[in-house]
Motif scaffolding. Sequence first.
Motif, PDB file in Angstrom:
ATOM      1  N   ALA A  15       6.393  -0.003  -7.722  1.00  0.00           N
ATOM      2  CA  ALA A  15       6.641   0.548  -6.391  1.00  0.00           C
ATOM      3  C   ALA A  15       5.912  -0.260  -5.322  1.00  0.00           C
ATOM      4  N   SER A  16       4.737  -0.750  -5.673  1.00  0.00           N
ATOM      5  CA  SER A  16       3.970  -1.556  -4.717  1.00  0.00           C
ATOM      6  C   SER A  16       4.691  -2.857  -4.387  1.00  0.00           C
ATOM      7  N   MET A  17       5.191  -3.552  -5.404  1.00  0.00           N
ATOM      8  CA  MET A  17       5.921  -4.794  -5.159  1.00  0.00           C
ATOM      9  C   MET A  17       7.235  -4.509  -4.422  1.00  0.00           C
ATOM     10  N   PHE A  18       7.872  -3.401  -4.765  1.00  0.00           N
ATOM     11  CA  PHE A  18       9.098  -3.027  -4.062  1.00  0.00           C
ATOM     12  C   PHE A  18       8.812  -2.812  -2.577  1.00  0.00           C
ATOM     13  N   GLY A  19       7.714  -2.109  -2.282  1.00  0.00           N
ATOM     14  CA  GLY A  19       7.334  -1.903  -0.894  1.00  0.00           C
ATOM     15  C   GLY A  19       6.983  -3.207  -0.202  1.00  0.00           C
ATOM     16  N   TYR A  20       6.309  -4.095  -0.935  1.00  0.00           N
ATOM     17  CA  TYR A  20       5.944  -5.404  -0.382  1.00  0.00           C
ATOM     18  C   TYR A  20       7.196  -6.185   0.021  1.00  0.00           C
ATOM     19  N   LYS A  21       8.188  -6.188  -0.856  1.00  0.00           N
ATOM     20  CA  LYS A  21       9.421  -6.919  -0.555  1.00  0.00           C
ATOM     21  C   LYS A  21      10.226  -6.235   0.542  1.00  0.00           C
ATOM     22  N   LEU A  71       0.828  -1.208   0.000  1.00  0.00           N
ATOM     23  CA  LEU A  71       0.000   0.000   0.000  1.00  0.00           C
ATOM     24  C   LEU A  71       0.865   1.262   0.000  1.00  0.00           C
ATOM     25  N   LEU A  72       1.907   1.261   0.827  1.00  0.00           N
ATOM     26  CA  LEU A  72       2.789   2.435   0.876  1.00  0.00           C
ATOM     27  C   LEU A  72       3.492   2.648  -0.465  1.00  0.00           C
ATOM     28  N   GLY A  73       3.970   1.569  -1.067  1.00  0.00           N
ATOM     29  CA  GLY A  73       4.620   1.680  -2.368  1.00  0.00           C
ATOM     30  C   GLY A  73       3.670   2.156  -3.437  1.00  0.00           C
ATOM     31  N   ALA A  74       2.436   1.617  -3.419  1.00  0.00           N
ATOM     32  CA  ALA A  74       1.437   2.029  -4.405  1.00  0.00           C
ATOM     33  C   ALA A  74       1.094   3.507  -4.243  1.00  0.00           C
ATOM     34  N   LEU A  75       1.068   3.990  -2.997  1.00  0.00           N
ATOM     35  CA  LEU A  75       0.792   5.408  -2.758  1.00  0.00           C
ATOM     36  C   LEU A  75       1.890   6.292  -3.358  1.00  0.00           C
ATOM     37  N   VAL A  76       3.128   5.844  -3.251  1.00  0.00           N
ATOM     38  CA  VAL A  76       4.240   6.596  -3.854  1.00  0.00           C
ATOM     39  C   VAL A  76       4.059   6.663  -5.373  1.00  0.00           C
ATOM     40  N   GLY A  77       3.748   5.502  -5.977  1.00  0.00           N
ATOM     41  CA  GLY A  77       3.516   5.477  -7.422  1.00  0.00           C
ATOM     42  C   GLY A  77       2.314   6.307  -7.818  1.00  0.00           C
ATOM     43  N   MET A  78       1.256   6.269  -6.992  1.00  0.00           N
ATOM     44  CA  MET A  78       0.063   7.056  -7.256  1.00  0.00           C
ATOM     45  C   MET A  78       0.358   8.551  -7.186  1.00  0.00           C
ATOM     46  N   ALA A  79       1.214   8.949  -6.231  1.00  0.00           N
ATOM     47  CA  ALA A  79       1.542  10.365  -6.075  1.00  0.00           C
ATOM     48  C   ALA A  79       2.204  10.930  -7.330  1.00  0.00           C
ATOM     49  N   ALA A  80       3.060  10.122  -7.960  1.00  0.00           N
ATOM     50  CA  ALA A  80       3.710  10.577  -9.193  1.00  0.00           C
ATOM     51  C   ALA A  80       2.682  10.809 -10.290  1.00  0.00           C
ATOM     52  N   ASN A  81       1.696   9.928 -10.391  1.00  0.00           N
ATOM     53  CA  ASN A  81       0.642  10.089 -11.398  1.00  0.00           C
ATOM     54  C   ASN A  81      -0.266  11.267 -11.057  1.00  0.00           C
ATOM     55  N   ALA A 123      -3.854  -3.625  -4.233  1.00  0.00           N
ATOM     56  CA  ALA A 123      -3.339  -2.310  -3.837  1.00  0.00           C
ATOM     57  C   ALA A 123      -3.408  -1.334  -5.006  1.00  0.00           C
ATOM     58  N   CYS A 124      -3.093  -1.816  -6.197  1.00  0.00           N
ATOM     59  CA  CYS A 124      -3.119  -0.957  -7.388  1.00  0.00           C
ATOM     60  C   CYS A 124      -4.544  -0.539  -7.731  1.00  0.00           C
ATOM     61  N   ILE A 125      -5.478  -1.478  -7.638  1.00  0.00           N
ATOM     62  CA  ILE A 125      -6.885  -1.150  -7.933  1.00  0.00           C
ATOM     63  C   ILE A 125      -7.411  -0.134  -6.925  1.00  0.00           C
ATOM     64  N   LEU A 126      -7.013  -0.289  -5.660  1.00  0.00           N
ATOM     65  CA  LEU A 126      -7.436   0.651  -4.622  1.00  0.00           C
ATOM     66  C   LEU A 126      -6.944   2.064  -4.904  1.00  0.00           C
ATOM     67  N   MET A 127      -5.822   2.182  -5.607  1.00  0.00           N
ATOM     68  CA  MET A 127      -5.274   3.502  -5.908  1.00  0.00           C
ATOM     69  C   MET A 127      -6.159   4.293  -6.863  1.00  0.00           C
ATOM     70  N   VAL A 128      -7.003   3.620  -7.653  1.00  0.00           N
ATOM     71  CA  VAL A 128      -7.828   4.330  -8.641  1.00  0.00           C
ATOM     72  C   VAL A 128      -8.804   5.287  -7.953  1.00  0.00           C
ATOM     73  N   PRO A 129      -9.662   4.827  -6.998  1.00  0.00           N
ATOM     74  CA  PRO A 129     -10.534   5.804  -6.333  1.00  0.00           C
ATOM     75  C   PRO A 129      -9.748   6.811  -5.480  1.00  0.00           C
ATOM     76  N   ILE A 130      -8.612   6.385  -4.887  1.00  0.00           N
ATOM     77  CA  ILE A 130      -7.804   7.323  -4.109  1.00  0.00           C
ATOM     78  C   ILE A 130      -7.251   8.428  -5.008  1.00  0.00           C
TER      79      ILE A 130
END
Length: 325
Positions: A209-215, A178-188, A232-239
């Motif tokens: 970024a999400s998988m990187f955060g997961y690992k 989730l944290l990694g996906a948020l970083v990727g989402m912020a760039a978009n 996590a990626c799908i959740l980023m769409v409404p966020i």
Amino acid sequence: MSNTLFSQMAQDGFEMVDSSFCVGTWRNYAVTLRHFSGKSYYVYVAIRVESAQNKLRKTIRAAIKTAGVKKCNINQVNKNYLLSTVTFGKEEREENAMRAYLDVLTSALRDAGVAPANTCAVSGAANPDSLCMMMNQAYFGFQPVNAAAVRQSGYEAQAKAEENENNGSYLTGAVGALLGALVGMAANLLLIVLLNRVSAWLFALVPVASMFGYKTLRGKTNKLAVVIVLLACILMVPILEFSAASIELARQYDLPFGEALGYVGERFFEAEVLKEALPDMLRLLLFMGLGLLIGWGYLQNSLNSTKIKSAQAQLDSMRPNPNRQ
């Protein structure tokens, strides 16, 4: 189509790694053949070049053109391999055309002063005793290696996979995803807010970024890890839609961002608002899907099973190095 060529190249000592790859040596250069489509192929040649790579690329390209080979290109020359593409004509016998092309390519390399690679792709040691198929980006293709170094690398991959299976955590991994996906989402989000644009390539940053955060947070990297990252990626769409709407409201009415965020939060889940936002979210979901496709290789290569399979493929493809002195 590729199987026919690969089976014919067996007469020259080439072996199939799987249905897409064929490896062997040509004039002592370690060579990888990879089917692209139709009668087109990628050809990788293991070399070691420390500098002047662009100059070498131009030199090889000119030599091949002079030799009369038309439908080919030198795509890349880096420190560890040369990558070219070649397409054969409808009337050409692929195996004969490939042999002729390899003659031209390896002769051009020798004329340019580039000898076959002769340092280990794992340890960097000189005069390695073996060749094997490497699947990492830095040393892709059939490469010279020391057998002991490859075996040690395989043992370490197996040990890390077992340690991760035994001690990894889906919970901490999900938090990291989730944290990694948020970083990727912020760039978009920045791209959308500043330029009112979306990019599938930038959306690929979200699953990566999400998988990187997961690992990073020691998630258990089996197939369920991919499912967690996908969610996590799908959740980023409404966020992303929620955040973009809040920023737009704050800019349009000169509101503090916290106030705009609260206002959007109060109304975002109302049926009328969701109906209005649905087309945008579907469009973002489409780009997220494209981003996942672009980043899919990274997700797959992060799995324990893929790492173990890659290590085993290296061992299975190993053969003596003809350049061993």
